[in-house]
Enzyme design. Structure first.
Site, mmCIF file in Angstrom:
data_model
loop_
_atom_site.group_PDB
_atom_site.id
_atom_site.type_symbol
_atom_site.label_atom_id
_atom_site.label_comp_id
_atom_site.label_asym_id
_atom_site.label_seq_id
_atom_site.Cartn_x
_atom_site.Cartn_y
_atom_site.Cartn_z
ATOM 1 N N GLU A 108 40.147 45.483 36.109
ATOM 2 C CA GLU A 108 41.799 45.788 36.175
ATOM 3 C C GLU A 108 42.351 46.341 35.057
ATOM 4 O O GLU A 108 43.067 47.470 34.992
ATOM 5 C CB GLU A 108 42.478 44.721 36.899
ATOM 6 N N HIS A 130 41.618 50.057 33.806
ATOM 7 C CA HIS A 130 42.675 51.092 34.627
ATOM 8 C C HIS A 130 43.687 51.405 33.659
ATOM 9 O O HIS A 130 43.882 52.574 33.434
ATOM 10 C CB HIS A 130 42.940 50.665 35.861
ATOM 11 N N GLU A 143 36.971 54.148 39.025
ATOM 12 C CA GLU A 143 36.523 52.824 39.498
ATOM 13 C C GLU A 143 35.335 52.421 38.587
ATOM 14 O O GLU A 143 35.080 51.237 38.031
ATOM 15 C CB GLU A 143 36.512 52.537 40.937
#
Length: 415
Positions: A276, A279, A355
């Protein structure tokens, strides 16, 4: 016009039958023979019942997805007559154009909300039956009201802007509207973590101090300006696992679902959080916005020409008073729905790229492939997610690489 409705109905019937036959029959989730018995094989970490439920639930959600957008398109087409009646009512009740537009927009949005409410409720019942959702009827109605108020307010503002731009630049409204949409998207992205998200769930600082220290240490190594980690009480709504880092700049917020804290161990959580954080560090939110802005530019241009053609071709039959008529809202929504559905493969392809980039960052920061593999095995098990999907579903619904592909990538870092 009746012939048009008949043709649309027949096309939708054939399409629905074909999609049902494809999605509800056959072996859609077979993994390659060379991966049987490996860490990517669901039979090594899920029971036969869990595998069956995961595949069945995926079929149901995929069918709902592939039918809902065409159904909405057909419904919007059928509601053109009612839209004209709503316009006439608003014009009788109010003299000021802004009030007419507001009451018309609210009436039409309320109608659409009521018509699709059974679909939302049915999907809730399905998720509850499969043990994914813990959402109560009270939560369902509470969220539904909040969604309607937030979306309604946003839609009304956009309608005001659109009407204003249409009057001043009838031949370039699509370009001006696209330009105005960019700062609005940035504004919503900035306020979402601190204003919108807390309307639905309770956030509190992470109680596990040792884990908090490790996550903040990982964030510091990643260059993320955060001094707090939050946990959110998602277990009252779902049994699924998730975590995220959202926000812009100093507004970044690191969030763990409490289900993640309950079902993953610390090493597994750190690999998920590193993903996460990837990102944020690689500015995927900005890349996503830029990609969306580019796609929307093309979409607005195409929508402008489709809208102008449809109004000139069928507007008099529907009772529209030209391109500036507020009663043409269903036509704009129809075109937007079609554009969103048609562009889903391009959006998902981009999403899968970033991703995977975040997975690369996770391994760069932790190097713990074993923990990542175990984490995604648990995610598949708890979220009832098949480890692989057929290409059609991947193109239209696959915002992430398949769990099979992700495990295969993490395998090279396995300790």
């Amino acid at each position: 016009m009746k012939r048009l409705y008949v043709v649309v109905f027949i096309i939708f019937g054939v399409y629905a039958a074909a999609m049902s036959a494809y999605l509800l029959q056959g072996d859609l989730f077979r993994i390659p023979n060379e991966l049987v018995g490996t860490a990517a094989d669901p039979h090594t970490f899920m029971t036969n019942e869990e595998i069956s439920k995961a595949e069945s639930l995926s079929r149901i959600h995929s069918l709902a997805y592939f039918l809902s957008s065409p159904l909405q398109i057909g419904l919007l087409l059928a509601l053109m007559g009612i839209s004209v009646k709503f316009r006439d009512m608003a014009e009788r009740w109010f003299r000021k154009p802004i009030l007419q537009l507001t009451i018309y927009g609210l009436l039409f949005l309320l109608l659409m909300d009521v018509l699709f409410l059974p679909v939302d409720y049915l999907l809730l019942r399905v998720d509850r039956a499969y043990g994914i959702s813990n959402e109560t009827i009270g939560m369902f109605w509470g969220d539904h009201v909040k969604d309607f108020l937030i979306n309604g307010a946003g839609t009304i503002v956009m309608l005001w802007l659109l009407a204003w731009i249409l009057r001043r630049s009838p031949n370039r409204w699509w370009l001006w509207f696209w330009l105005i949409s960019i700062p609005l998207i940035l504004f919503v992205t900035f306020i979402q973590p601190v204003v919108l998200d807390p309307l639905y769930n309770d956030f509190q600082p992470l109680q596990n101090q040792a884990l908090k220290k490790d996550i903040l240490s990982l964030a510091a190594r990643s260059g993320i300006p955060a001094d707090q980690v939050y946990e959110v009480n998602m277990s009252e709504r779902t049994n699924a696992i998730n975590a995220y880092v959202n926000g812009i700049g100093g507004n970044a917020r690191i969030v763990l679902w409490d289900t993640t804290l309950q079902k993953l161990n610390e090493d597994e959580i750190l690999t998920v959080m590193a993903h996460e954080m990837g990102h944020y560090v690689e500015r995927h939110i900005y890349w996503g916005i830029a990609y969306g802005v580019l796609l929307s530019f093309i979409g607005f241009w195409l929508a402008f020409h489709a809208y102008r053609y449809a109004v000139r071709r069928w507007g008099p039959v529907w009772g529209l008073h030209g391109e500036k008529d507020m009663a043409a809202l269903p036509l704009l929504l129809l075109i937007a729905t079609f554009m969103s559905f048609a562009s889903a493969p391009a959006q998902n392809a981009f999403s899968r790229i970033i991703e995977h980039r975040a997975d690369i960052f996770s391994m760069k920061m932790t190097g713990d492939g074993s923990a990542a593999i175990k984490a995604f095995q648990k995610i598949a098990k708890e979220n009832l997610s098949p480890v692989t999907q057929p290409k059609l579903i991947e193109w239209f619904r696959g915002s992430h690489p398949s769990i099979l592909d992700r495990i295969a990538y993490f395998k090279q870092y396995e300790r």
